[in-house]
Design a protein around this motif. Sequence first.
Motif, PDB file in Angstrom:
ATOM      1  N   ALA A   1     -18.101  -1.654  38.640  1.00  0.00           N
ATOM      2  CA  ALA A   1     -16.654  -1.821  38.488  1.00  0.00           C
ATOM      3  C   ALA A   1     -15.976  -0.506  38.163  1.00  0.00           C
ATOM      4  N   SER A   2     -16.733   0.406  37.531  1.00  0.00           N
ATOM      5  CA  SER A   2     -16.107   1.635  37.086  1.00  0.00           C
ATOM      6  C   SER A   2     -15.652   2.486  38.262  1.00  0.00           C
TER       7      SER A   2
ATOM      8  N   LYS B   1     -29.660 -16.657  29.439  1.00  0.00           N
ATOM      9  CA  LYS B   1     -28.536 -15.895  28.906  1.00  0.00           C
ATOM     10  C   LYS B   1     -29.025 -14.540  28.388  1.00  0.00           C
ATOM     11  N   LEU B   2     -30.199 -14.582  27.756  1.00  0.00           N
ATOM     12  CA  LEU B   2     -30.775 -13.361  27.224  1.00  0.00           C
ATOM     13  C   LEU B   2     -31.053 -12.372  28.349  1.00  0.00           C
TER      14      LEU B   2
ATOM     15  N   TYR C   1     -26.471   9.010  22.556  1.00  0.00           N
ATOM     16  CA  TYR C   1     -26.297   8.105  23.699  1.00  0.00           C
ATOM     17  C   TYR C   1     -26.727   8.822  24.987  1.00  0.00           C
TER      18      TYR C   1
ATOM     19  N   LYS D   1     -19.630   9.093  33.108  1.00  0.00           N
ATOM     20  CA  LYS D   1     -20.410   8.098  33.838  1.00  0.00           C
ATOM     21  C   LYS D   1     -21.621   8.813  34.430  1.00  0.00           C
ATOM     22  N   PRO D   2     -22.791   8.178  34.357  1.00  0.00           N
ATOM     23  CA  PRO D   2     -23.998   8.867  34.826  1.00  0.00           C
ATOM     24  C   PRO D   2     -24.049   8.946  36.349  1.00  0.00           C
TER      25      PRO D   2
ATOM     26  N   ARG E   1     -29.700   7.741  27.620  1.00  0.00           N
ATOM     27  CA  ARG E   1     -29.497   7.486  29.049  1.00  0.00           C
ATOM     28  C   ARG E   1     -30.196   8.504  29.939  1.00  0.00           C
TER      29      ARG E   1
ATOM     30  N   ALA F   1     -24.993  -1.199  31.715  1.00  0.00           N
ATOM     31  CA  ALA F   1     -24.068  -0.334  30.989  1.00  0.00           C
ATOM     32  C   ALA F   1     -24.782   0.909  30.484  1.00  0.00           C
ATOM     33  N   ALA F   2     -25.977   0.699  29.920  1.00  0.00           N
ATOM     34  CA  ALA F   2     -26.684   1.819  29.312  1.00  0.00           C
ATOM     35  C   ALA F   2     -27.160   2.817  30.365  1.00  0.00           C
ATOM     36  N   VAL F   3     -27.711   2.301  31.418  1.00  0.00           N
ATOM     37  CA  VAL F   3     -28.162   3.205  32.462  1.00  0.00           C
ATOM     38  C   VAL F   3     -26.974   3.592  33.338  1.00  0.00           C
ATOM     39  N   GLY F   4     -25.913   2.801  33.226  1.00  0.00           N
ATOM     40  CA  GLY F   4     -24.628   3.228  33.759  1.00  0.00           C
ATOM     41  C   GLY F   4     -24.414   3.026  35.238  1.00  0.00           C
TER      42      GLY F   4
ATOM     43  N   ASN G   1     -28.880  -4.736  22.286  1.00  0.00           N
ATOM     44  CA  ASN G   1     -29.843  -5.031  23.351  1.00  0.00           C
ATOM     45  C   ASN G   1     -30.930  -3.967  23.475  1.00  0.00           C
TER      46      ASN G   1
ATOM     47  N   ILE H   1     -26.923  -6.914  31.657  1.00  0.00           N
ATOM     48  CA  ILE H   1     -25.610  -6.288  31.433  1.00  0.00           C
ATOM     49  C   ILE H   1     -25.781  -5.007  30.638  1.00  0.00           C
ATOM     50  N   ALA H   2     -26.589  -5.103  29.583  1.00  0.00           N
ATOM     51  CA  ALA H   2     -26.789  -3.945  28.720  1.00  0.00           C
ATOM     52  C   ALA H   2     -27.428  -2.800  29.480  1.00  0.00           C
ATOM     53  N   LEU H   3     -28.408  -3.137  30.292  1.00  0.00           N
ATOM     54  CA  LEU H   3     -29.082  -2.099  31.073  1.00  0.00           C
ATOM     55  C   LEU H   3     -28.111  -1.453  32.037  1.00  0.00           C
TER      56      LEU H   3
ATOM     57  N   ASN I   1     -27.868 -10.966  29.500  1.00  0.00           N
ATOM     58  CA  ASN I   1     -27.341  -9.980  28.566  1.00  0.00           C
ATOM     59  C   ASN I   1     -28.068  -8.656  28.671  1.00  0.00           C
ATOM     60  N   ILE I   2     -29.379  -8.756  28.818  1.00  0.00           N
ATOM     61  CA  ILE I   2     -30.165  -7.524  28.939  1.00  0.00           C
ATOM     62  C   ILE I   2     -29.776  -6.803  30.221  1.00  0.00           C
TER      63      ILE I   2
ATOM     64  N   ALA J   1     -12.179   1.587  39.061  1.00  0.00           N
ATOM     65  CA  ALA J   1     -11.284   2.048  38.006  1.00  0.00           C
ATOM     66  C   ALA J   1     -11.000   3.529  38.166  1.00  0.00           C
TER      67      ALA J   1
ATOM     68  N   ALA K   1     -14.567  -1.291  32.296  1.00  0.00           N
ATOM     69  CA  ALA K   1     -14.976  -0.408  33.394  1.00  0.00           C
ATOM     70  C   ALA K   1     -16.090   0.534  32.944  1.00  0.00           C
TER      71      ALA K   1
END
Lengths: 263, 423
Positions: A20-21, A2-3, B296, B374-375, B300, A13-16, B164, A9-11, A6-7, A24, B284
Motif C-alpha cells: 500500500a505504501s 488470526k495469529l 529497527y 521504506k526498505p 530489518r 511491515a517489519a520486512v517492509g 510479533n 502483517i507484522a512481517l 497477524n504474523i 501513498a 501506509a
Amino acid sequence: MKLVKNIAIALTAAVGLAGASFAAGAAKHPMQLEWSFEGPFGQFDMQSAQRGWQVYKQVCSNCHSLKYFHFRNLADLGYEEDMIKAWAAEYTVIDGVDDAGDPKERPGLPQDVFPAPFPNPEAAAASNGGAVPPDLSLMSKARHDGPNYIYSLLTGYEDAPADHEMPAGKSYNPYFPGGAISMAPPLAEGVVDYEDGTAATAEQMSKDVVMFLTYVAEPKLVDRHHMGLKVLMFLGILTIVLYLSMKKIWKPIKSGRNVYEDK
Amino acid sequence: MAEWNAAKPKNAVAAWVEERLPILSLVNNVVGVDTPTPRNLNYWWNFGSLAGLMLVVQIISGVVLAMHYTPHTSLAFDSVERIMRDVNYGWLIRYMHANGASFFFIAVYTHIFRGLYYGSYKAPRELLWMLGVVIFLLMMATAFMGYVLPWGQMSFWGATVITNLFSAIPVVGESIVTLLWGGFSVDNPTLNRFFSLHYLLPFVIAGVVILHLWAKKISDSGNPLGIDVKSNADQIPFHPFYTIKDAFGAGVFFFVFAAFIFYMPNVLGHPDNYIPADPMVTPASIVPEWYFLPFYAILRSITFDIGIPFTDIVFIPAKLLGVLAMFASILVWLFLPWLDTSKVRSGKFRPTFRWFFLFLVIDMFVLTVVGGKKPEGIWPLVGLIGTAYYFAYFLVILPLLGKIEKTLPLPESIANPVVKAAE
C-alpha cells in the motif's frame, strides 16, 4: 489463523514489503501556502476562521462529523453567547431516557458536541458509496503538512489522466494517496454565501475551512505560543544568570586552586 | 577509592535526623560537598544529570496525565483529546510528556556515547556501565509501551509489529506473544497491561538509577583524560562546582526542550497517531519513534536465512536472526568492558580508535535514516553495511585494536596535564 495473519502483517511491515505504501508515495506534494497560525507568533485569523465555520456548517457537516468540537468552542472564534445558543438550539440531541425508558430529545445546548451527520459508521458508509467520511476534528494534524494538504486536496481536483483507470463513483485528485477519492469536489464557487460579503471562490473557502479546522485540531495554539514566549524568556535569563554564577564560582578553580589544601 | 564522610549539620533538626538516618551524608557523598570529583570534567559530563532530570519530568508529568487518561480501547483516544482540550493546561502536560520522551533519549544517547568515547565502561566502572545498559533497556520498554497508550494508528500497529517479533523465538515464541497481548491480538487487555507496566517501570528505572549513582560513588567519576585521580589537587567537591555547571547545562537543555514543547510539539511524532486505532486499516508505513530507528534498521537489515548453502536446511530463519541482531546490538554493550582490550581509557590518547569511534557515530545516524525509510532501492544494502560495521566495531575492532594500537603518552596527572612523554 488470526495469529498467522497477524504474523504475516507484522512481517510485511517489519520486512517492509508494504504494498500500500507505494500508492501513498505517489501522491503529489501539497501546495505550499502561508498561514497566519505558523511561526512563533502565529495566531488564527478570526475572520477567516468564522468564514471557515460557515463553510463547515453548510457544506462539510453534511457528511463529516467533528466529534471533539462543542458549540461552546465557538466563543473562541469570537461569537457571542446568544448566537452560540441559537445555533446549538437548531439541532436536536438525545439526552438520556425518560421515565418510560425511551430516548429523550431536547434542543442542543452550548455544551453539546456538534451533532454528527450519521448515527454510526455503517450508516455513513451506506450513504457514501461504501466510504466513511472521516471525522475532521484532528485532520489538520493527522496528515503530513496537514493545512497545506487539506487546501491542496480541496482545490486540486482535475480530470484523470488518460492512463489512470478510475473506479465508478470516484473522483481524481492527485493530492490524495492513490489518486482516486470517494469525495466528489465539495466546494464550487458560491456554494456558500459569506455573511461578511467575501467572494466565496473555491480557493477562498478552502483557505477559510483550513483556518477553521486547524483551530479545531489545535484549539490551544495561541495560548501555547503566548506561554512559550514567556517561558523561553524566563529560561533565557535564568540560563544567563546560571552561566555568570558558574563563571564566578569556578574562577578560583580555573586559576589552579586546590580546594582541599590551599587556604 | 571513594571515602564516606559523615555530615555534621548545624541545624538542630537536621542533626537530629542525620543521627538516626544519615540521609544528608548520603546526598553529600554522592552529589554533594563530600563528593571529590575530577576537576576536569567537560560539558559531555552534563548529560547524566540531564537524563536524571528528564526522568523526574517524565514521572511528574506522567502521574498527572494518568489522572485524566482512561486505558480502554474505546476511550483512550478520546481521553487524550479531552486532556488536550478541556483539562486545564492538559495540552502543556501532554506535550511535555510526549516531547520529554525524546529529550530523555537525547540526554541518554549523549551520555552513552560519551561513555563509549572516554572509556567510561572500563575497570573499575564495569558495573556502573552495566547498570546504565539496564536503565537503557528499561527506558526502551517504557517508551514503547507509552507510545501505545494514546491508541492511535501508530500506537496500535507499532504494538502489533513489535510484539510479533517475539513470535520468532523458537518453541515458546507464540506463547510469549499471547502473554504480551493477553489474548490473540493487540486489544484491550494489551492496552491495560501496557498502561500498568508503563506506570511501573519508571519507578524501577529510578531504583536502578540509585544503584547507578551508588556505583558512581564507589568507583568515582571518570574524566576526559581517563587517568586515575592521584591527589587532592586533581579533585574538587561536586557541590558547588558541578551542581552549578549542571544547573547551567539544564538551563540550555530546557530552553531547547521548551522550544519544542511550545513551537513544534508534533514534529517528533507521527501524524498517523492522530488517527484513532483501526485494526482493519494498516497505515501506509509503520515507523517507530526516532529513538528506536537505529535498532529497527538493524532488525530489518537481516533478510537472509542462515543454513547450509545450496540446500533447504535452515538453522536460523531471517526473521529470528533479525530479532536476535536487534537484541544483541544492545546486549553487546554489557560485554564491552571485556571486549575493549585497550589499557588506555580515553579516546583522546587513542589516535586510531578515534576514527573508528567517529565512524560508529556516523553509522548510528545512517542507521537512524535507514530505519525511517521504506526498505526499497539502496536502503536495505545501506542498512546491512551499517549493521555490519556496528557489530564489527564491538566484536572485532575493539578487541583487536587494543592489542595493536600505539596509544599516545598519558599525562602525569589531572591537575598537571603536562605529558610526561618527553622522557
